[in-house]
Design an enzyme around this catalytic site. Structure first.
Site, PDB file in Angstrom:
ATOM      1  N   ALA A 158      32.053  52.629 169.774  1.00 31.12           N
ATOM      2  CA  ALA A 158      32.027  51.843 168.534  1.00 31.12           C
ATOM      3  C   ALA A 158      31.858  52.746 167.305  1.00 31.12           C
ATOM      4  CB  ALA A 158      30.891  50.837 168.606  1.00 31.12           C
ATOM      5  N   PRO A 159      32.286  52.276 166.144  1.00 29.63           N
ATOM      6  CA  PRO A 159      32.165  53.041 164.899  1.00 29.63           C
ATOM      7  C   PRO A 159      30.873  52.692 164.148  1.00 29.63           C
ATOM      8  CG  PRO A 159      33.521  51.126 164.487  1.00 29.63           C
ATOM      9  CD  PRO A 159      33.029  51.008 165.920  1.00 29.63           C
ATOM     10  N   TRP A 160      30.705  53.283 162.963  1.00 30.33           N
ATOM     11  CA  TRP A 160      29.455  53.137 162.220  1.00 30.33           C
ATOM     12  C   TRP A 160      29.478  52.078 161.133  1.00 30.33           C
ATOM     13  CZ3 TRP A 160      31.482  53.825 157.569  1.00 30.33           C
ATOM     14  CH2 TRP A 160      32.488  54.779 157.375  1.00 30.33           C
ATOM     15  N   LYS A 184      28.847  53.425 173.770  1.00 29.46           N
ATOM     16  CA  LYS A 184      28.434  54.561 172.928  1.00 29.46           C
ATOM     17  C   LYS A 184      28.605  54.171 171.460  1.00 29.46           C
ATOM     18  CE  LYS A 184      30.340  58.171 171.114  1.00 29.46           C
ATOM     19  NZ  LYS A 184      29.547  58.187 169.867  1.00 29.46           N
ATOM     20  N   SER A 238      38.782  55.171 164.380  1.00 24.41           N
ATOM     21  CA  SER A 238      39.947  55.608 163.624  1.00 24.41           C
ATOM     22  C   SER A 238      41.167  55.762 164.535  1.00 24.41           C
ATOM     23  CB  SER A 238      39.641  56.942 162.947  1.00 24.41           C
ATOM     24  OG  SER A 238      39.360  57.904 163.937  1.00 24.41           O
ATOM     25  N   ALA A 240      43.181  58.258 164.576  1.00 26.36           N
ATOM     26  CA  ALA A 240      43.254  59.635 165.087  1.00 26.36           C
ATOM     27  C   ALA A 240      42.438  59.775 166.377  1.00 26.36           C
ATOM     28  CB  ALA A 240      42.749  60.612 164.030  1.00 26.36           C
ATOM     29  N   GLU A 259      40.987  49.195 168.939  1.00 29.37           N
ATOM     30  CA  GLU A 259      40.890  48.548 167.617  1.00 29.37           C
ATOM     31  C   GLU A 259      40.783  49.676 166.604  1.00 29.37           C
ATOM     32  OE1 GLU A 259      41.045  45.378 167.058  1.00 29.37           O
ATOM     33  OE2 GLU A 259      40.708  44.530 169.040  1.00 29.37           O
ATOM     34  N   CYS A 293      37.516  47.698 158.104  1.00 34.09           N
ATOM     35  CA  CYS A 293      38.888  47.982 158.534  1.00 34.09           C
ATOM     36  C   CYS A 293      39.875  46.944 158.017  1.00 34.09           C
ATOM     37  CB  CYS A 293      38.945  48.080 160.050  1.00 34.09           C
ATOM     38  SG  CYS A 293      38.153  46.670 160.836  1.00 34.09           S
ATOM     39  N   GLU A 392      44.240  55.606 155.072  1.00 35.59           N
ATOM     40  CA  GLU A 392      43.026  54.787 155.082  1.00 35.59           C
ATOM     41  C   GLU A 392      41.910  55.563 154.374  1.00 35.59           C
ATOM     42  OE1 GLU A 392      40.916  54.047 158.848  1.00 35.59           O
ATOM     43  OE2 GLU A 392      40.729  51.968 158.238  1.00 35.59           O
TER      44      GLU A 392
HETATM   45  P1  NAD Z   1      35.772  57.468 164.423  1.00 38.15           P
HETATM   46  O1  NAD Z   1      37.093  57.271 165.065  1.00 38.15           O
HETATM   47  O2  NAD Z   1      35.484  58.752 163.769  1.00 38.15           O
HETATM   48  O3  NAD Z   1      34.594  57.255 165.476  1.00 38.15           O
HETATM   49  C1  NAD Z   1      34.493  56.073 166.238  1.00 38.15           C
HETATM   50  C2  NAD Z   1      33.673  56.366 167.472  1.00 38.15           C
HETATM   51  O4  NAD Z   1      34.387  57.289 168.292  1.00 38.15           O
HETATM   52  C3  NAD Z   1      32.310  56.995 167.223  1.00 38.15           C
HETATM   53  O5  NAD Z   1      31.380  56.446 168.126  1.00 38.15           O
HETATM   54  C4  NAD Z   1      32.556  58.460 167.543  1.00 38.15           C
HETATM   55  O6  NAD Z   1      31.391  59.150 167.965  1.00 38.15           O
HETATM   56  C5  NAD Z   1      33.546  58.354 168.677  1.00 38.15           C
HETATM   57  N1  NAD Z   1      34.371  59.536 168.894  1.00 38.15           N
HETATM   58  C6  NAD Z   1      34.711  60.499 168.009  1.00 38.15           C
HETATM   59  N2  NAD Z   1      35.489  61.431 168.621  1.00 38.15           N
HETATM   60  C7  NAD Z   1      35.643  61.047 169.907  1.00 38.15           C
HETATM   61  C8  NAD Z   1      36.345  61.580 171.023  1.00 38.15           C
HETATM   62  N3  NAD Z   1      37.028  62.714 170.947  1.00 38.15           N
HETATM   63  N4  NAD Z   1      36.297  60.907 172.195  1.00 38.15           N
HETATM   64  C9  NAD Z   1      35.615  59.739 172.302  1.00 38.15           C
HETATM   65  N5  NAD Z   1      34.920  59.198 171.271  1.00 38.15           N
HETATM   66  C10 NAD Z   1      34.943  59.830 170.084  1.00 38.15           C
HETATM   67  O7  NAD Z   1      35.604  56.227 163.426  1.00 38.15           O
HETATM   68  P2  NAD Z   1      34.419  55.948 162.402  1.00 38.15           P
HETATM   69  O8  NAD Z   1      34.555  56.932 161.297  1.00 38.15           O
HETATM   70  O9  NAD Z   1      33.129  55.849 163.143  1.00 38.15           O
HETATM   71  O10 NAD Z   1      34.775  54.474 161.902  1.00 38.15           O
HETATM   72  C11 NAD Z   1      35.714  54.187 160.955  1.00 38.15           C
HETATM   73  C12 NAD Z   1      37.051  53.844 161.580  1.00 38.15           C
HETATM   74  O11 NAD Z   1      36.911  52.717 162.452  1.00 38.15           O
HETATM   75  C13 NAD Z   1      38.082  53.411 160.552  1.00 38.15           C
HETATM   76  O12 NAD Z   1      39.313  54.004 160.860  1.00 38.15           O
HETATM   77  C14 NAD Z   1      38.141  51.891 160.733  1.00 38.15           C
HETATM   78  O13 NAD Z   1      39.343  51.297 160.296  1.00 38.15           O
HETATM   79  C15 NAD Z   1      37.938  51.764 162.189  1.00 38.15           C
HETATM   80  N6  NAD Z   1      37.502  50.400 162.517  1.00 38.15           N
HETATM   81  C16 NAD Z   1      38.397  49.564 163.108  1.00 38.15           C
HETATM   82  C17 NAD Z   1      38.024  48.259 163.414  1.00 38.15           C
HETATM   83  C18 NAD Z   1      38.986  47.306 164.060  1.00 38.15           C
HETATM   84  O14 NAD Z   1      38.556  46.243 164.488  1.00 38.15           O
HETATM   85  N7  NAD Z   1      40.258  47.627 164.173  1.00 38.15           N
HETATM   86  C19 NAD Z   1      36.722  47.822 163.133  1.00 38.15           C
HETATM   87  C20 NAD Z   1      35.841  48.716 162.531  1.00 38.15           C
HETATM   88  C21 NAD Z   1      36.231  50.008 162.237  1.00 38.15           C
END
Ligand code: NAD
Length: 504
Positions: A158-160, A184, A238, A240, A259, A293, A392
């Protein structure tokens, strides 16, 4: 703060919740939770290493037979109790969510926490409503039916931006369907995910059904996605990182739910209620300091309304009050971190070369200087293919562009790699209907932007990913379908055996 608690004391045992208890990580490196409104560290913990992920997956694996074997009614009852415990602890959840994210307390109190309680009640009900095809004799000689079964141990990341709601969206459909889970959270915002799992235990959900590993993506995240005992990966974050997660999940043949990012268009036709569109654009772009998002990011305004819209949005943005998240008068808190604030500022500074910053475009000084604050920002005059329109940004930044024909407005709305959400503003039924049909996004609002409800799916088109959160669609994704077929003839030599035995 009447409801505050000392985070370091509350989570003194560590930030890993495995088999129903908190424990410390064993990665050998510590991590910090920082209050982005002040820059102060509120919690230091030992991050999860691969051994902690293994222990969490093992706990989930051990809990699976019991939990998946419980009746739907038993799971539903436990989840109803879970909703009640969450509701009782609403003030603590709102406090912790605002502390770790910097979001105004009114947002966590009125949106994040009640949304999570409602989601929990929804999935408690859904647990008793798994639906499938009717049993039938499709070829006359057999009766077929479908079983929908739990899959096993789910690994979620999950994201932050909405830590509590993201934990809920991942955990609830999974456990309602009888799976067990290892989640996580983002390493900078683990607090409410840990509290969520503790509340589940208090409600009587068995140990090991919900486990939380708090660690960095490259170490704990990748190990969880690649773990051989994890049968499905559900990721929000994200695009990426989603691509990297997809590579690992694919190579270990897992079901996958992604997502990802968004860049929601906000299309204003020339018959729209201008005041409603201006209010909607400011609220829809600034919600959660733009770290949403589905936030409105690209306003396309039909030429006759364009200038008045720009003026109206800029004037209204200037009235939005930045401040201490715990002050009831505060409308907008800081971004999640100083790094995210600097990233957002970088996009705006680069855009100055080709566009006009109508309002905002700076961090406030004075007593907010120590926090990760950034002023609400409106940008006009950018080209459709410029970075600020295509990428974004994930901050309080709205870009506005004019369009002439309806065809052009809809084409521009569709012209980014993303497709998570969109809105159209019009009083014309035919225009509204066309926008809902032709905009390629998982959600299209008419004359509003942002509201979500537990009963309806949330998820993307295109580079915003696939799979749905919330709703019965998400519940079904955490099940697998089995075809069961009974012979009805009771004869030893079936008709179709001719293909092997001929006339013998
Ligand atoms: P992020 O992709 O940097 O991180 C998301 C999660 O992935 C974190 O828990 C991070 O620790 C983990 N992560 C990072 N690298 C990883 C890897 N190599 N392998 C496995 N896990 C890894 O995203 P963020 O900065 O925390 O959140 C913002 C992003 O989330 C934005 O792009 C937003 O649009 C997206 N988001 C999407 C939705 C949706 O429903 N589509 C909802 C909320 C946020």
């Amino acid at each position: 703060m009447g409801n505050s608690f000392q985070v370091q004391d509350r989570f003194a045992d560590g930030a890993q919740y495995i088999g129903g208890r908190l424990r410390s990580g064993t990665s050998g490196h510590s991590h910090e939770v920082v209050d982005p409104a002040t820059g102060d560290t509120v919690y230091t913990y030992e991050a999860a290493g691969t051994a902690d992920v293994d222990a969490a997956v093992e706990a989930a694996r051990e809990a699976f037979p019991g939990w998946s074997g419980a009746t739907p009614a038993e799971r539903s009852e436990a989840m109803n109790r879970f909703a009640a415990v969450l509701a009782e602890q609403a003030d603590d959840f709102a406090y912790a969510e605002s502390l770790q994210c910097g979001k105004p307390l009114k947002l966590s109190t009125e949106f994040d926490v009640p949304g999570t309680v409602d989601n929990t009640s929804f999935f408690a009900g859904a647990a008793r409503h798994l639906e499938g095809k009717s049993a039938a004799e499709y070829d006359g000689d057999h009766t077929s039916y479908v079983r929908r079964e739990a899959i096993g141990v789910i690994g979620s990341i999950a994201p932050w931006n909405y830590p509590l709601q993201m934990a809920a969206w991942k955990v609830l459909p999974a456990i309602a369907a009888g799976n067990t889970i290892v989640l996580k959270p983002a390493e900078i915002t683990p607090l409410t995910s840990l509290m969520f799992a503790q509340a589940a235990t208090e409600a009587g959900i068995p140990d090991g059904v919900i486990n939380i590993v708090t660690g960095v993506g490259k170490e704990a995240g990748e190990h969880l996605v690649g773990h051989p005992d994890v049968v499905m990966t559900s990721f929000t974050g994200s695009t990426a990182v989603g691509k990297r997660v997809a590579e690992i999940a694919t190579s270990t043949v897992k079901r996958l739910h992604l997502e990802l990012g968004g860049k929601a268009p906000f299309v204003v036709f020339d018959d729209a209620d201008l005041e409603a569109a201006v209010n909607g654009a400011v609220a829809g772009s600034l919600i959660n300091t733009g770290q949403d998002c589905t936030a409105a990011t690209r306003a396309y305004v039909q030429r006759p309304l364009h200038d008045a819209f720009v003026q109206g949005v800029a004037a209204l943005m200037e009235t939005v009050r930045l401040g201490d998240p715990f002050d009831p008068k505060t409308d907008l808190g800081p971004l999640i971190s100083h790094a995210q604030r600097d990233r957002v500022a970088g996009f705006v500074e680069r855009a100055r070369a080709y566009a006009t910053v109508v309002t905002g475009g700076e961090a406030p000084g004075g007593e907010l200087a120590e926090g990760a604050y950034y002023r609400p920002t409106l940008i006009a005059g950018a080209a459709q293919d410029s970075e600020i329109v295509q990428a974004e940004i994930f901050g309080p930044v709205l870009i506005v562009l004019p369009f002439d024909t309806d065809d052009e407005g809809i084409a521009l709305a569709n012209d980014t790699p993303y497709g998570l959400a969109a809105s159209a503003w019009t009083r014309d039924l035919y225009r509204a209907n066309r926008a809902t049909r032709e905009i390629k996004a998982g959600c299209v609002w008419i004359n509003d932007h942002i509201p979500i409800i537990s009963e309806m799916p949330h998820g993307g088109y295109k580079a915003s990913g696939f799979g749905k959160d919330m709703s019965s669609y998400s519940f079904e994704e955490y099940t697998q379908v089995k075809h069961v077929m009974y012979d009805n003839t009771a004869v030893a030599r079936k008709d179709w055996h001719r293909t092997i035995f001929g006339d013998r």
